[in-house]
Design a protein around this motif. Sequence first.
Motif, short mmCIF file in Angstrom:
data_model
loop_
_atom_site.label_atom_id
_atom_site.label_comp_id
_atom_site.label_asym_id
_atom_site.label_seq_id
_atom_site.Cartn_x
_atom_site.Cartn_y
_atom_site.Cartn_z
N ASP A 563 0.85 -1.18 0.00
CA ASP A 563 0.00 0.00 0.00
C ASP A 563 0.90 1.24 0.00
N GLU A 564 0.29 2.41 -0.26
CA GLU A 564 1.09 3.63 -0.47
C GLU A 564 1.94 3.98 0.75
N ARG A 565 1.37 3.87 1.92
CA ARG A 565 2.13 4.25 3.12
C ARG A 565 3.31 3.30 3.34
N SER A 566 3.10 2.03 3.05
CA SER A 566 4.18 1.05 3.19
C SER A 566 5.29 1.31 2.16
N GLU A 567 4.88 1.66 0.93
CA GLU A 567 5.88 2.00 -0.09
C GLU A 567 6.73 3.18 0.34
N GLN A 568 6.06 4.18 0.93
CA GLN A 568 6.78 5.35 1.41
C GLN A 568 7.74 4.98 2.53
N LEU A 569 7.31 4.14 3.43
CA LEU A 569 8.18 3.70 4.52
C LEU A 569 9.39 2.96 3.97
N LEU A 570 9.18 2.10 2.98
CA LEU A 570 10.28 1.35 2.39
C LEU A 570 11.30 2.31 1.76
N LEU A 571 10.82 3.29 1.02
CA LEU A 571 11.72 4.26 0.38
C LEU A 571 12.50 5.06 1.42
N ARG A 572 11.83 5.43 2.49
CA ARG A 572 12.51 6.18 3.56
C ARG A 572 13.61 5.33 4.20
N LEU A 573 13.30 4.07 4.47
CA LEU A 573 14.29 3.18 5.10
C LEU A 573 15.52 3.01 4.23
N VAL A 574 15.30 2.78 2.95
CA VAL A 574 16.42 2.54 2.04
C VAL A 574 17.22 3.81 1.80
N LEU A 575 16.53 4.95 1.70
CA LEU A 575 17.22 6.22 1.50
C LEU A 575 18.08 6.55 2.71
N LEU A 576 17.57 6.31 3.90
CA LEU A 576 18.35 6.57 5.11
C LEU A 576 19.53 5.62 5.20
N SER A 577 19.31 4.36 4.82
CA SER A 577 20.41 3.38 4.84
C SER A 577 21.52 3.80 3.90
N GLY A 578 21.14 4.26 2.69
CA GLY A 578 22.14 4.73 1.73
C GLY A 578 22.88 5.95 2.23
N PHE A 579 22.15 6.85 2.91
CA PHE A 579 22.78 8.05 3.46
C PHE A 579 23.77 7.69 4.56
N ASP A 580 23.37 6.78 5.43
CA ASP A 580 24.26 6.37 6.53
C ASP A 580 25.52 5.72 5.99
N SER A 581 25.37 4.88 4.96
CA SER A 581 26.55 4.24 4.35
C SER A 581 27.46 5.28 3.75
N SER A 582 26.87 6.28 3.10
CA SER A 582 27.65 7.34 2.49
C SER A 582 28.38 8.14 3.55
N THR A 583 27.70 8.39 4.67
CA THR A 583 28.32 9.16 5.75
C THR A 583 29.53 8.44 6.31
N LYS A 584 29.41 7.10 6.48
CA LYS A 584 30.53 6.31 6.99
C LYS A 584 31.69 6.31 6.01
N ASP A 585 31.35 6.18 4.72
CA ASP A 585 32.40 6.12 3.70
C ASP A 585 33.16 7.44 3.61
N ASN A 586 32.48 8.53 3.95
CA ASN A 586 33.09 9.85 3.79
C ASN A 586 33.34 10.51 5.14
N ALA A 587 33.58 9.68 6.16
CA ALA A 587 33.77 10.20 7.51
C ALA A 587 34.95 11.16 7.58
N ALA A 588 35.95 10.91 6.76
CA ALA A 588 37.15 11.74 6.79
C ALA A 588 36.97 13.03 5.99
N ASN A 589 35.88 13.15 5.28
CA ASN A 589 35.65 14.31 4.43
C ASN A 589 34.52 15.13 5.02
N ASP A 590 34.82 16.34 5.43
CA ASP A 590 33.83 17.19 6.07
C ASP A 590 32.93 17.91 5.08
N SER A 591 33.20 17.80 3.78
CA SER A 591 32.41 18.53 2.79
C SER A 591 31.04 17.88 2.65
N ASP A 592 30.09 18.66 2.20
CA ASP A 592 28.73 18.16 1.96
C ASP A 592 28.71 17.42 0.63
#
Length: 764
Positions: A563-592
């Motif tokens: 359903d639509e709300r579940s799809e939105q939750l799935l997208l939010r979870l995956v987007l946050l997971s990708g962001f967290d992975s990116s943050t870890k990979d670029n921990a040494a880089n303070d740039s945005d």
Amino acid sequence: MRGESRISANTRLEIVTEGVLTRMLQSNPELPGVALVIFDEFHERNIHADFALALCIESQQALREDLKLLVMSATLDGLDFNKLLPNAPVLHSQGKAFDVDVVYRPLKSLQNHSTALAAQVSAVLMEVFAQHTQDILIFLPSVFDIHKTMDMIQAKLQENAAVYPLYANLSKEQQLSALYPNTEGKRKVILATNIAETSLTIDGIEVVIDSGLEKVSVFDLSRGVTQLTTQRISQASATQRAGRAGRLMPGTCYRLWAKEQHERLWAHSVPQILQSDIAQFMLEAAVWGSDIKQLVLLDYPSDAQVQQAHEKLQRQGLIDTHGKPTRLGREVHGLSGDIDLALMLIRSKALSAAHLSMACAAAALLETKDVLATSSSPELSMRMSFIQNAPQHPVWRQVKQWHQKLGVAQSSWPIHDLGLVLAFGFTQWIAQNKGDGRLLLANGKGAMLNQEAAQALASHPWCVVCHMQLTDVQSGSAMVRLCEPLGKADLNEHFAHVYTTRNELFWDEAKQRFSAAQNHYFASIKTKSVPMGVPEDDLLLPAWLGLLQDKINKFGASALALDERSEQLLLRLVLLSGFDSSTKDNAANDSDDLDDVQDKAQMLSEQCADWLIQSIEQWLIPALSGKTTWQQLTKLGFYQLMSQHLDYHQSKRLNEQLPEGLSIPTGRKASLRYENSGKVYLSVRMQELYGMREHPTLLGGKLPITIELLSPASRPLQTTQDISRFWSGSYRDIQKEMKGRYPRHFWPDDPAHAKATAATKKKM
């Protein structure tokens, strides 16, 4: 010759096959009385030669430092012998050879292979015959091609030459007649397979006509069938064949392919060990006490070959789980023949001496060319009856050798039990007759009977196949060449260990539900099915997991129809997971590093599917307990199930970084819309954002929200990722247009500092 021995106390040079050498080494690894082992024509890369040389090297290193090894061939270039014999000197000898002129005469396209090949070879022969005065040797890929060509050229040559076939299955007398000068002094035209490539020197050969083709045995791993296939020869083989014309005089070789094609041929033939059934090889290694990877070999079989052979040997009870030979394995090895035939002989012995005698005859028939090759009936019993009435047939020589080797006397054969005897050796090819010529084999594969065979076996629900041939290598279609009916009572009595019963589920795509049944099998052949009620969870839940993972792999996250709300939750979870992975990979880089977030967002659909596959066992599968239909699945509360999968801290972080909605200047909480593109949209009427001077972002400012500004009628007017710039820029043009279209609504000149509203001017 097989079964013959011509040695005495005065023997200085003993000539044996590589298989016999292996037996000698297995019997006594020290090879007492042997000073030198010579491997001739090693470039042919026979699997038995590779193995025998490996054993000789081990014997030399561990037991016989004085044992000398000599590896010979006219075409050893390109083979890495430093790997096998690093300290061995390399000797070169030019020998005595005459010049050979090579003429390239490309064949035309071989649409109808056998007829076209025979016709074109015949045409070349007749063209060059008068240009030369001595004998001619023609290389063809198969016995069939030889006889097809013979039929065409004999009438054309008439009395001008004598035509001879030359291949391995001919009698000794027939082979010698091709090798020796014609008794009437005629020129000879010899049509040969690879047997004449290196093994023989034929007097009087001045001309070689080389088709450039050969028949090779290639093992089909999936079906367990060795198939003869026609292929191009290697450059090394072409050199060997051409050399037949320069042994005793200058000669000419006519190559029936283009010169530029010659340059594209493989330098050497593919080693047999890479395209063979290595089960026999692995049993030899197990008896020797070594793993294949421990042997000194030029080439090692693939992991798939090793796995297939190991499973076969273990299934047949010839090795244990550790790869060590069992008592039965050593007994099979002691017969030094084909594994399946050896099993047939050993197990037949337990029935009676008469059954063993019949098995000896069956083994001989299966080892040689079909004695009824022109018959369209595949029943081996017909061949047994034929040789019973032909006591002078050459196959009796092998029959008697097997009788002698097994110490059994010739007796009357219980032909009615022939199917059972064959089944002892070819258990994996016991087959259920499905009708219309279709067979289902015990190994799960299919095979076909020709029309006459299908009619002959129509009344027999079971049979055992002992020889089949792939008729289409690409599709894997297999045609049965030899088989025998088999009684169900024999299966029940002698193969009870092959029967299994399993509770199984299958997904009915039409009904969109799981159905359960207790299925009875003979190996991979389903013999009976009894429907079951709702299956236990230990059977049902893994089936759901497999089905859902398969659907998600094929169709992505949409396969679940969230359903639509579940799809939105799935997208939010995956987007946050990708962001967290990116943050870890670029921990040494303070740039945005917004680019990295966007790169991940581009793959959001794939990541959603990956997340579902990885997590579905935790959040969804337990909720499917007792449920068997897709309709029951869709009625589950996906949003609640997915939310419960998160702990408190995960849920809190998700709602902080990627919330479901955003508070806007009117005080209302407006919904955010997450999309597969990685963008997040806020769709609101423009008047509700008056007074917003800072553009809203997510993920700590890394991801700007895309604002979709709507008209009072909720129609899109503009999208922006910078609200301040919009107010001071393109808003003016929209203001002019909207004032005329929606005069009752508020269109301030300074929207950045105006009061947000959801009402008309009259109600403000």
